[in-house]
Design a protein around this motif. Structure first.
Motif: not given
Length: 539
Positions: A458-467
């Motif tokens: 699959l084509d899946v992009t994960v944007i992880v916002v690290d706080n």
């Protein structure tokens, strides 16, 4: 090398899957186990795609993401005991958010219930455990009962409030040859349409709406299949539309009458509260959607809901219309008759106030969410979690054009939903870019599903916002006079994880880098991780 062929055995498991296939189910989510093999045997022959997640909770959330895009119920296959119990958080989500799901699991063999003799996966009462979470749970005792349970599930989804159901098949029955069932027994049932809305209620509601000087429409999850009628009615009345998170996009959020999914923000919520006539479509007006205890509308309230039990829930209705949202809205339009479309001059002013409130509530998350929204493709499906970047930011600033474009669970508010929901959405519709925008704490709940993305190609992009951990809970602790306990978390190398799982990873530190990373991720395909360290990102 000899390739093993699956033996054809028309067991109870087989006919259950055959019945599901007849209703259009071509994908199931789950994990094969010692006890559930007969659910898997017929899948190749029936043309059903098995998606093996790495945790049953991921199977449930993956099926939910798939369901939101297809309109069909998600199907989850677990093994007995721990497999089923692992999936119940997803069932709880589907129940709270009113989404259709079928969970299939083997149970103790007939006659061995409550034996407490130490058999594999033995559970005190797994039927009771599941039934406490779902709309209904049923232990079947024959192949005919099992198929009837499938039909009953689809009857619920077609005519009632869509919520998860659980079908338990005793292990000996699951493996038993199914006899006596005919083609008619397995055929799709035709379900009666929802009753027509009461004509007197429609006439009175139309009269009030036509005379209103400041009408507002509040659309909930029950309106998601009524978008065309909702838009036509809003335009006919010049009524601004504010939606719950579950109804986000039911009216294109670029439409001049859209107030977006901003019911949680006072600027938009007060427009609904202060309307002289408020039309509520398919919403229970719960605290999790309002962010206040009650709406306390001051004007005349008209409510449309499929269930009579919802008409006065959390807010008294002056007029209650029981029926399907699309049919009721169409009836209102007919009763109103022709008229020139109207506008609302205050929408722009309200949206300005919404933007100001968003930035005031959480300046850093609002600003970052705006940067992310600008970088995302216009037609993307963007799944998320109960993360600050979602509820403080992206839910308010990202405008979508279609319902179910931002899979989310406002009421159950779980962590670990976004990634499996996105992979399920991508399987359902590979024409739209699939994204996850989530916090680091939430992603750790389901990061194992990165390998499912790779395995399923699959084509899946994960944007992880690290706080740096659980920032919301850290603030809750501070507000309660508690020094940080258990909330500052050690972080992995997120970009390296993308590579380790067979995809790619990028770190970005500015809006320009993020835009380039998103563009590159979509072009490259596969699993893509984009890591944002919120403490150093240049806004």
């Amino acid at each position: 090398m000899t390739v093993m062929q699956t033996e054809t055995r028309r067991t109870t498991g087989w006919v259950i899957m055959e019945a599901l296939r007849a209703y259009g189910i071509d994908t199931v989510f789950g994990i094969p186990g010692t006890h559930n093999l007969e659910f898997y045997r017929p899948l190749p022959a029936l043309g059903i795609r098995p998606v093996t997640t790495r945790h049953e909770q991921g199977a449930g959330y993956g099926s939910d993401g798939w369901s939101l895009q297809t309109g069909l119920p998600g199907v989850v296959v677990t093994t007995s005991g721990p497999g089923l119990l692992n999936a119940l958080s997803a069932a709880g989500t589907a129940y709270c958010e009113s989404r259709p799901m079928i969970i299939l699991s083997p149970g103790p063999a007939r006659g061995s219930e409550f034996a407490d003799v130490g058999t594999l996966h033995e559970t005190k009462d797994q039927l009771a455990a599941a039934s406490a979470v779902v709309e209904w749970g049923r232990r079947v005792t024959s192949a005919a009962e099992a198929v009837a349970a499938v039909h009953d599930a689809f009857a619920l989804f077609a005519t009632g409030r869509p919520r998860p159901v659980y079908i338990e098949v005793p292990l000996d029955l699951l493996e038993e040859e199914a006899v006596g069932l005919t083609a008619d027994d397995l055929a799709v049932r035709a379900f009666p349409p929802a009753p027509a809305p009461d004509s007197q209620a429609i006439a009175e509601a139309a009269r009030l709406l036509a005379a209103a000087s400041d009408p507002v429409i509040l659309a909930g999850g029950g309106s998601r299949r009524a978008g065309a009628a909702l838009r036509a009615l809003a335009e006919r009345l010049g009524a601004p539309v504010v939606t719950t998170a579950n109804a986000k996009g039911v009216l294109d959020e670029h439409h001049p009458l859209s107030l977006g999914s901003n019911l949680r923000l006072a600027a938009a919520r007060n427009r609904a509260r202060d309307a002289d006539v408020l039309l509520v479509v398919g919403s229970k007006l719960g605290e999790a959607e309002l962010w206040v205890d009650r709406l306390d509308a001051g004007g005349t309230v008209i409510r449309i809901d499929l269930l009579a039990s919802q008409i006065d829930k959390n807010q008294h209705a002056d007029i209650g219309i029981v029926g399907d949202a699309a049919s009721a809205l169409a009836a209102l339009l007919t009763e109103l008759g022709d008229g020139a479309p109207r506008a609302d001059a205050r929408v722009a002013e309200t949206l300005d106030a919404v933007r100001a409130e968003t930035h005031e509530l959480s300046p850093a998350n609002a600003a970052l969410a705006a940067v992310i929204a600008d970088a995302l493709p216009a037609d993307a499906v963007v799944a998320t979690d109960s993360s600050q970047i979602a509820y403080w930011g992206l839910m308010n600033v990202l405008r979508v054009s279609k319902p179910n474009s931002m899979p989310y669970m406002a009421t159950y508010a779980t962590l670990g939903y976004g990634l499996p929901a996105a992979l399920g959405a991508r399987i359902a519709d590979d024409t739209r870019p699939a994204f996850v925008v989530t916090g680091d704490g939430a992603l750790m709940f389901s990061m194992q599903e990165m390998i499912t993305v790779v395995e399923q190609q699959l084509d899946v992009t994960v944007i992880v916002v690290d706080n740096g951990g659980y920032a919301e809970i850290k603030q809750n602790e501070a507000d309660a006079g508690i020094a940080p306990i258990g909330v500052d978390l050690v972080q992995p190398d997120w970009a390296a994880l993308g590579t380790a799982f067979g995809g790619a990873g990028r770190r970005v530190g500015s809006a320009a880098e993020l835009a380039d990373a998103v563009q590159g991720a979509v072009a490259d395909g596969g699993l893509q991780i984009v890591h944002i360290d919120q403490s150093t990102f240049a806004l």
